[in-house]
Design a protein around this motif. Structure first.
Motif, PDB file in Angstrom:
ATOM      1  N   ALA A 184      40.795 -18.765  27.223  1.00 51.34           N
ATOM      2  CA  ALA A 184      39.781 -18.798  26.434  1.00 51.34           C
ATOM      3  C   ALA A 184      39.353 -17.594  25.525  1.00 51.34           C
ATOM      4  O   ALA A 184      39.056 -17.905  24.340  1.00 51.34           O
ATOM      5  N   ALA A 185      39.784 -16.571  26.043  1.00 48.42           N
ATOM      6  CA  ALA A 185      39.599 -15.384  25.342  1.00 48.42           C
ATOM      7  C   ALA A 185      40.754 -15.218  24.333  1.00 48.42           C
ATOM      8  O   ALA A 185      40.443 -14.757  23.075  1.00 48.42           O
ATOM      9  N   GLN A 186      41.834 -15.928  24.511  1.00 49.00           N
ATOM     10  CA  GLN A 186      43.041 -15.931  23.479  1.00 49.00           C
ATOM     11  C   GLN A 186      42.389 -16.692  22.324  1.00 49.00           C
ATOM     12  O   GLN A 186      42.962 -16.495  21.249  1.00 49.00           O
ATOM     13  N   ALA A 187      41.623 -17.593  22.615  1.00 51.23           N
ATOM     14  CA  ALA A 187      41.204 -18.607  21.703  1.00 51.23           C
ATOM     15  C   ALA A 187      40.255 -18.079  20.577  1.00 51.23           C
ATOM     16  O   ALA A 187      39.972 -18.981  19.670  1.00 51.23           O
ATOM     17  N   ILE A 188      39.725 -16.883  20.924  1.00 56.14           N
ATOM     18  CA  ILE A 188      38.851 -16.171  19.932  1.00 56.14           C
ATOM     19  C   ILE A 188      39.697 -15.257  19.082  1.00 56.14           C
ATOM     20  O   ILE A 188      39.978 -14.292  19.716  1.00 56.14           O
ATOM     21  N   PRO A 189      40.016 -15.649  17.899  1.00 58.14           N
ATOM     22  CA  PRO A 189      40.999 -14.625  17.251  1.00 58.14           C
ATOM     23  C   PRO A 189      40.368 -13.134  17.306  1.00 58.14           C
ATOM     24  O   PRO A 189      41.157 -12.153  17.443  1.00 58.14           O
ATOM     25  N   ALA A 190      38.925 -12.867  17.214  1.00 58.78           N
ATOM     26  CA  ALA A 190      38.629 -11.588  16.758  1.00 58.78           C
ATOM     27  C   ALA A 190      38.736 -10.926  18.249  1.00 58.78           C
ATOM     28  O   ALA A 190      38.493  -9.502  18.414  1.00 58.78           O
ATOM     29  N   ALA A 191      38.865 -11.496  19.375  1.00 61.00           N
ATOM     30  CA  ALA A 191      38.983 -10.961  20.424  1.00 61.00           C
ATOM     31  C   ALA A 191      40.448 -10.213  20.690  1.00 61.00           C
ATOM     32  O   ALA A 191      40.747  -9.327  21.454  1.00 61.00           O
TER      33      ALA A 191
END
Length: 399
Positions: A184-191
């Motif tokens: 899920a974190a990988q799916a947030i580009p800015a993360a």
């Protein structure tokens, strides 16, 4: 001392005090902004945790919804997330949590992701850490991890935060939640989250990250589990239950655990009426509606009268409970990542002797295990007092 020297020292003292006051003032200002942001985020909170119709439709780790957070730690960006995962049967479930990442450029290839497993906060939806006024306060060591440049993701576990089956001490479900939180974190580009992963957890969360490490090769082979660390993990549930059968901790934790097991393993004969006394069964709705950290006195007041008469039989030797406790204990299989276990010697919940048994078992499986103890640490303080050992371990692991 010359008047010139005295005046110089006086000016230096004034300058030093001014600098300290400026730092304090800055911290106060940052804290005020963070609290103001936290308060603003309370509006619409329930709406975020309400699942849309397609919540279960998607791959494990995919985002159902996310929103940027306003009251964030200094020099970070953060998001509240709802994401998809799977339970111990492989059925789709939903989990919630938060993602926090440092400001500034990420390393080439992205940031290492630390997936945090929180200790027991309760089992009701309202006990989810991401729902609290300060959703970061319980991520032990977060500042140290952010300062190393990591992105941190913290799951609530299924059944907390939003609707779903109870997952309290259900190792496989928790492990899936921890791994899918990375996706899920990988799916947030800015993360800017990479596939390099550190698993870090405390108590219940220690059990969760140990299961995540054991499951990762098959469940999430695209993730590179670089290191695993657990503070006073609930690794051996039979030993934990045996130790606390006749005390207040046993009634409190047992209320969460027996309710979860009776729901999840009903098809295997896990009938709560067959293991708890009628007096203990009667208090289950009250106990499970309360959160550990915010209602501890009330929990103990309710639990007190059944201490010593909580169970009608020993669950560590009575089926199906004995087998279920064993199945949800860590150490069923080895994993390749280096492992750190930190244990407080003043811990009265997860006893050092029980942790040592797990450590020796893990070593017997051929695992690379580092075991560190902290003399003054209790169960509540070990994750913080073990941070020096955690940093040293991560340095040695080259993460």
């Amino acid at each position: 001392m010359s008047m010139h020297t005295a005046r110089h020292r006086h000016r230096w003292w004034i300058a030093a005090c001014a600098a300290v006051l400026a730092v304090i003032g800055g911290l106060v200002a940052v804290t005020e902004v963070r609290i103001a942001g936290d308060l603003l985020e309370r509006d619409g909170l329930e709406a975020f945790y309400t699942q849309p119709a397609d919540a279960l439709s998607g791959d494990p780790g995919s985002i159902v919804k996310s929103e940027p957070l306003l009251g964030v730690p200094m020099d970070t960006r953060a998001w509240r997330i709802m994401y998809r995962s799977t339970d111990l049967h492989g059925d789709p479930v939903v989990a919630t949590g938060v993602v926090v990442t440092p400001l500034g450029p990420a390393p080439a290839g992205g940031r290492t992701v630390v997936s945090w497993g929180h200790p027991t906060t309760g089992s009701a939806a309202s006990c989810a850490p991401s729902r609290s006024l300060d959703p970061y306060i319980g991520i032990e060591g977060m500042r140290v991890l952010l300062d190393r440049g990591y992105t941190v993701v913290a799951t609530d576990y299924t059944g907390m935060g939003t609707e779903g089956p109870d997952s309290y001490l259900i190792g496989v479900t928790e492990g899936h939640n921890v791994l899918d939180a990375v996706r899920a974190a990988q799916a947030i580009p800015a993360a800017e989250a990479s596939s390099d992963v550190v698993l870090w957890g405390h108590s219940q969360g220690g059990q969760a990250v140990l299961f995540a490490a054991e499951l990762a090769e098959e469940y999430a082979p695209e993730l590179d589990i670089r290191a695993v660390a657990a503070a006073a993990p609930a690794a051996d549930l039979k030993a934990l239950m045996k130790t606390h059968l006749d005390d207040i901790s046993g009634v409190t934790i047992g209320s969460y655990a027996f309710t979860a097991f009776s729901e999840i393993y009903a098809d295997r004969g896990a009938d709560i009426d067959a293991i708890l006394t009628p007096e203990a069964v009667a208090i289950q709705p009250q106990m499970n509606a309360l959160c550990l950290l915010t209602h501890i006195e009330e929990l103990h007041e309710i639990a007190g009268p059944v201490v010593g008469t909580f169970t009608s039989a020993d669950p560590t030797t009575t089926e199906p409970w004995a087998t279920l406790l064993e199945e949800n204990s860590a150490g069923g299989t080895a994993f390749g990542a280096p492992l750190l276990i930190v244990q407080g010697l003043d811990d009265e919940l997860v006893r050092p002797a029980d942790t040592e048994v797990y450590v020796e078992h893990a070593k017997s499986l051929g695992m690379d295990v580092t075991y560190r103890t902290v003399r003054v640490a209790t169960h509540g303080t070990i994750a913080y007092l073990g941070l020096f050992d955690l940093v040293e371990f991560l340095d040695r692991a080259g993460v």
